[in-house]
Every structure is written in structure tokens, then in C-alpha cells.
Design an enzyme around this catalytic site. Structure first.
Site, mmCIF file in Angstrom:
data_model
loop_
_atom_site.group_PDB
_atom_site.id
_atom_site.type_symbol
_atom_site.label_atom_id
_atom_site.label_comp_id
_atom_site.label_asym_id
_atom_site.label_seq_id
_atom_site.Cartn_x
_atom_site.Cartn_y
_atom_site.Cartn_z
ATOM 1 N N ASP A 191 0.852 -1.175 0.000
ATOM 2 C CA ASP A 191 0.000 0.000 0.000
ATOM 3 C C ASP A 191 0.896 1.236 0.000
ATOM 4 O O ASP A 191 2.047 1.179 0.456
ATOM 5 C CB ASP A 191 -0.888 0.029 1.248
ATOM 6 C CG ASP A 191 -1.713 -1.238 1.405
ATOM 7 O OD1 ASP A 191 -2.496 -1.535 0.496
ATOM 8 O OD2 ASP A 191 -1.563 -1.916 2.437
ATOM 9 N N ASP A 241 -2.346 -3.293 -4.387
ATOM 10 C CA ASP A 241 -3.129 -3.641 -3.202
ATOM 11 C C ASP A 241 -3.983 -2.418 -2.858
ATOM 12 O O ASP A 241 -4.745 -1.951 -3.691
ATOM 13 C CB ASP A 241 -2.201 -4.061 -2.064
ATOM 14 C CG ASP A 241 -2.937 -4.751 -0.920
ATOM 15 O OD1 ASP A 241 -4.145 -5.040 -1.059
ATOM 16 O OD2 ASP A 241 -2.324 -4.983 0.113
ATOM 17 N N ASP A 297 -4.132 1.535 4.362
ATOM 18 C CA ASP A 297 -4.675 0.548 5.297
ATOM 19 C C ASP A 297 -4.460 1.038 6.723
ATOM 20 O O ASP A 297 -3.372 1.554 7.048
ATOM 21 C CB ASP A 297 -3.995 -0.811 5.117
ATOM 22 C CG ASP A 297 -4.588 -1.634 3.981
ATOM 23 O OD1 ASP A 297 -5.474 -1.103 3.277
ATOM 24 O OD2 ASP A 297 -4.161 -2.777 3.798
ATOM 25 N N ARG A 335 -14.277 0.068 -1.207
ATOM 26 C CA ARG A 335 -13.521 0.303 0.027
ATOM 27 C C ARG A 335 -13.141 1.768 0.211
ATOM 28 O O ARG A 335 -11.965 2.132 0.200
ATOM 29 C CB ARG A 335 -12.279 -0.576 0.089
ATOM 30 C CG ARG A 335 -12.574 -2.056 0.070
ATOM 31 C CD ARG A 335 -11.307 -2.864 0.284
ATOM 32 N NE ARG A 335 -11.563 -4.298 0.180
ATOM 33 C CZ ARG A 335 -10.635 -5.245 0.303
ATOM 34 N NH1 ARG A 335 -9.387 -4.899 0.558
ATOM 35 N NH2 ARG A 335 -10.951 -6.525 0.189
#
Length: 451
Positions: A231, A270, A274, A329
Site C-alpha cells: 500500500d 493492493d 490501510d 472500500r
């Protein structure tokens, strides 16, 4: 090396709206925060701006809770760095331990400048990998975890480890990282904010890392899948993190440019951000998240072991961010008390959903604006993964007030959502009308637009 101690008296600034107020701060981070807020109220005159000395204002989301977030604002002159290369940046991160530091990024720093071939282990051959694990040879019943080190999968693992060590950078506590001017940022880098407190990341453009060695998993779905790592930023078990006026994008390598193998996209991305493993007290404000698939994950598993770490944590605020051209997301939430207000979501034909309602999540999504194209229903804004109540009030879709829960439940009755997240956010600064949000956010969010 002994950790340098910071003593004395320096100038810091606190943002109140878009005004930077100059403050004299001394002592610990907590004392600096308290003194900064008191002086902000007593001294309203504007002063020259230094992004590195700015701290998060009182009441500005979860990152302002408790001791607040000051980053490296208290750094002495010896711990202020200007960097133009990846090597300089990593050296600055390591220098001085956890003493307050300010790292100013000039221009775009490429963490992957030498390309994927530079990370490949001796003997790694992608064509050999494809031949061995092709579904007609390997099937779909067994994953590759037990493959030996000298197999194509084993050599892929070694190559992936080489890349990870090269492109990841660990950010220490009490650090501010800021971009200079309008064109500063990182390509192919993965900032690791792990088990630390008090970090500020501002005014930077991040082009997502490209995983050079994705893994084929024959057991992921009935037809297999390619899975990737990395990420742009990971907040892992860390607290008091402020991400502000950054831009996150896939840049020159959108998913549409990626090849297909075994009938599945060779996924080399990815997430963009996060927030996992008990991380807490995070504010993400005035950022742009764009051109990506699985964008932001809060809480990375439903497992009992993860629940033991995440339950009671993952308190995150999103406000005045632009989410554009994403698939899903934005964010997907497990466990956390997440406050999302005054954000603008702009969808295209690839859109799946914005808010993922996951295990024990307590999401409050209010005063947001959604711009959806023809054929995309407001019912898809919320996606139910697990039974968890959600608050979703005063949201506008294409300029009209819309009850997102009611629309969802009417059109997707098999995934009925319950109203009422069970808490009321108190850490908000000015809340704008959702009707005004597109005009405000679209013009002021992202790197190079710090007001």
C-alpha cells in the site's frame, strides 16, 4: 546511538480553518499540543506558514483526541531535513531515533527507479512460473504455500522479499513528512507507520507501488486469482496519525493497463491506505483517493485473533476527502468507530460501493455528497458484509437529499441494514452543507492545495 533529547523553545503553528497561527511550544508532545491550542485561541493573528511546523487543530477528528497530533513540529534545526532521493529519505527517517523531526520532500522520489528486474532473485523465471501453475497443469484445489524454496513459487517469494525491503520505509514516532510546493511526492513507495505515535503526512502525491511479483492463488474464488502486496501507506498498530492534503493514485499503471494471465487480471496493486492491527486516533482530511480498486481497509480480518487486537480501537475520521474513480472500500470497516463527513464521492461505470459495513463496525456517514452516473443506484453506496448498525444522515446524491439506508434496504432487501451506529461524533471542526461539498472539496483537496 543515543536518542537525541529535545529541549528549549521553537515555533510551531496550528491550523484553525485555513489560517496558520504561530505558536511557541516547549516540553513534551502533550504539553506542546495543549499550549498550542491555548495560544491559538488567544493569538488569532496569521503568521508566515511553515508546513513542517503545523500541528492538528483541537477537535479535528479522532487524531486530535487525547494528546493530539503534533508530529515533528518541535524539531530542532538539526532534525529538519530536505530530501530529493529515496536513499536520503530513508536516512532521514533513521537519523535521531524518535526525536521530533521534519522531513521535507522536494520533487518526486521514485522508490522503484531501477524497475522490477532489479528485484528478481537469481533463477526466477516468470514464464516458468506460468507454465507450472497454469490451471490445466496445477488445477484449482491446492494453493502454493507448500512449494519449496527452489520452485518457481519459492523464487517468487524471494524476489518479493527483495522488493519489499527496497520499497518500504518505516516512519518513526514524532515525525512530520511534508511535500515542498505543488509537485512533491513518491512513486512506488510504501510508508510503514508501525507501532508508533504522533505522525503527520501532508502535501504529498503517492503513486501506488506496483507489485512486481504477485502470487497466483488457485483457491481464491472458483477460478483462482492474482494477489498483490504493498500500500502507499499502512498505519499498523499506531496512534495519533494525521494524513492531510495528499493525493493517492495508480498514476501511470492503472488496472486497465495490466495484463491478464489464466483468465484473471494480473493484479499488481493492493490498497492505497490501510489502517489495521489496533491502530487508533487517525484523521484523514482533504486528501484525494482516485483511480484505484480496493482503496482503504480499516481492520483486515474477521478472525478472533484480529478482533482481540482491533476491538475498541480503529477510531478514524475522514472529512473533506475526494474519492473519485474508485471501485470499492472508501473505506471498508471492521470494528472501528469511523466518522466520515463532508466527503465527495464521484463514481464511474466501474463503481461497486463506497462504505463497506463489516464485523462490529460503528460507521457514521453524514453530510457527504455523491455524484453517481446513470445506471448506478444510490442503493449501492452502502455494502453489507456483516450485521452492524450504521448512521447515514443528511447525505446528498446528485444534488438531492437521500436516505442511503432506506434506499439500500428497499432495493437490496436480502442485505437489510440497521440504523444507528450507537455513538455520536464530537470531534469535528466546521461541518459544511453536503450541497456545498462538491464545490469545496473538488477545488481544495489533494496535494499542492494546502490553503
Amino acid at each position: 546511538m543515543n536518542t537525541p533529547k529535545w529541549h528549549g523553545h521553537v515555533m510551531a503553528t496550528v491550523l484553525v480553518g485555513c489560517t496558520a497561527l504561530a505558536l511557541a511550544v516547549t516540553g513534551t508532545t502533550a504539553q506542546a499540543q495543549a499550549q498550542a491550542q491555548a495560544q491559538a485561541q488567544a493569538q488569532p493573528q496569521a503568521q508566515p506558514r511553515d508546513l513542517g511546523r503545523q500541528i492538528l487543530a483541537a477537535g479535528d477528528g479522532w487524531a486530535s483526541d487525547g494528546t493530539g497530533t503534533t508530529g515533528g513540529a518541535a524539531a530542532d534545526a538539526a532534525h529538519v531535513y530536505t530530501v530529493t532521493t529515496w536513499a536520503e529519505f530513508k536516512a532521514a527517517l533513521k537519523d535521531g531515533g524518535t526525536a521530533p523531526k521534519i522531513i521535507k520532500v522536494k520533487g518526486t522520489i521514485d522508490a522503484d527507479a531501477e524497475g522490477c528486474d532489479s528485484f528478481a532473485a537469481a533463477g526466477y523465471d516468470f514464464d516458468a512460473y506460468l507454465r507450472k501453475y497454469a490451471p490445466e497443469n496445477w488445477g484449482y484445489g491446492t494453493n502454493l504455500d507448500a512449494e519449496p524454496d527452489d520452485s518457481p513459487e519459492g523464487l517468487r517469494r524471494v524476489s518479493a522479499d527483495i522488493q519489499a525491503k527496497a520499497i518500504k520505509a518505516s516512519v518513526p514516532a514524532n515525525t512530520t513528512i511534508v511535500g515542498l510546493g505543488k509537485n512533491a511526492g513518491f512513486k512506488g513507495a510504501g510508508l510503514q507507520i508501525t507501532a508508533v505515535d504522533n505522525v503527520i503526512i501532508r502535501n504529498l502525491a503517492f503513486e501506488s507501488p506496483l507489485d512486481c511479483f504477485p502470487q497466483w492463488d488457485p483457491t481464491d474464488t472458483s477460478v483462482g486469482n492474482w494477489n498483490s502486496e504493498y500500500d502507499s501507506a499502512v498505519v499498523y498498530g499506531s496512534t495519533h496519525i494525521w494524513l492531510d492534503h495528499n493525493t493517492f493514485t495508480d498514476g501511470d499503471h492503472p488496472d486497465s493497463s495490466l495484463p491478464t494471465y489464466f483468465g484473471r487480471i494480473y493484479q499488481q496493486h493492493d490498497g492505497e491506505l490501510d489502517i489495521v492491527k489496533g491502530a487508533d486516533h487517525v484523521t484523514a482530511s482533504w486528501n484525494v483517493f482516485t483511480d484505484h480498486d480496493k482503496t482503504i481497509l480499516i481492520g483486515n480480518s474477521d478472525s478472533a485473533s484480529t478482533a482481540a487486537v482491533d476491538r475498541g480501537h480503529l477510531k478514524v475520521t475522514f472529512h473533506h476527502n475526494l474519492f473519485s474513480g474508485l471501485v470499492e472500500r472508501a473505506p471498508r470497516v471492521r470494528f472501528g468507530q469511523v466518522d466520515s463527513y463532508n466527503n465527495h464521492f464521484v463514481a464511474d461505470s466501474a463503481y461497486s460501493y463506497s462504505f463497506g459495513i463489516g464485523m462490529e463496525s460503528q460507521l457514521v456517514a453524514e453530510h457527504n455528497a455523491f455524484t453517481l452516473p446513470d445506471g448506478i443506484s444510490a442503493a449501492t453506496v452502502l455494502k453489507k458484509w456483516k450485521e452492524a448498525p450504521v448512521t447515514a444522515a443528511d447525505n446528498y446524491v446528485n444534488g438531492a437529499p437521500t436516505d442511503l439506508i432506506a434506499v439500500h434496504n428497499a432495493q437490496i432487501p436480502a442485505e437489510t441494514l440497521q440504523s444507528g451506529a450507537g455513538w455520536t461524533p464530537a470531534l469535528r471542526t466546521k461541518v459544511d452543507s453536503p450541497r456545498a461539498v462538491p464545490g469545496i472539496v473538488d477545488h481544495r483537496a489533494g496535494a499542492g492545495k494546502v490553503c
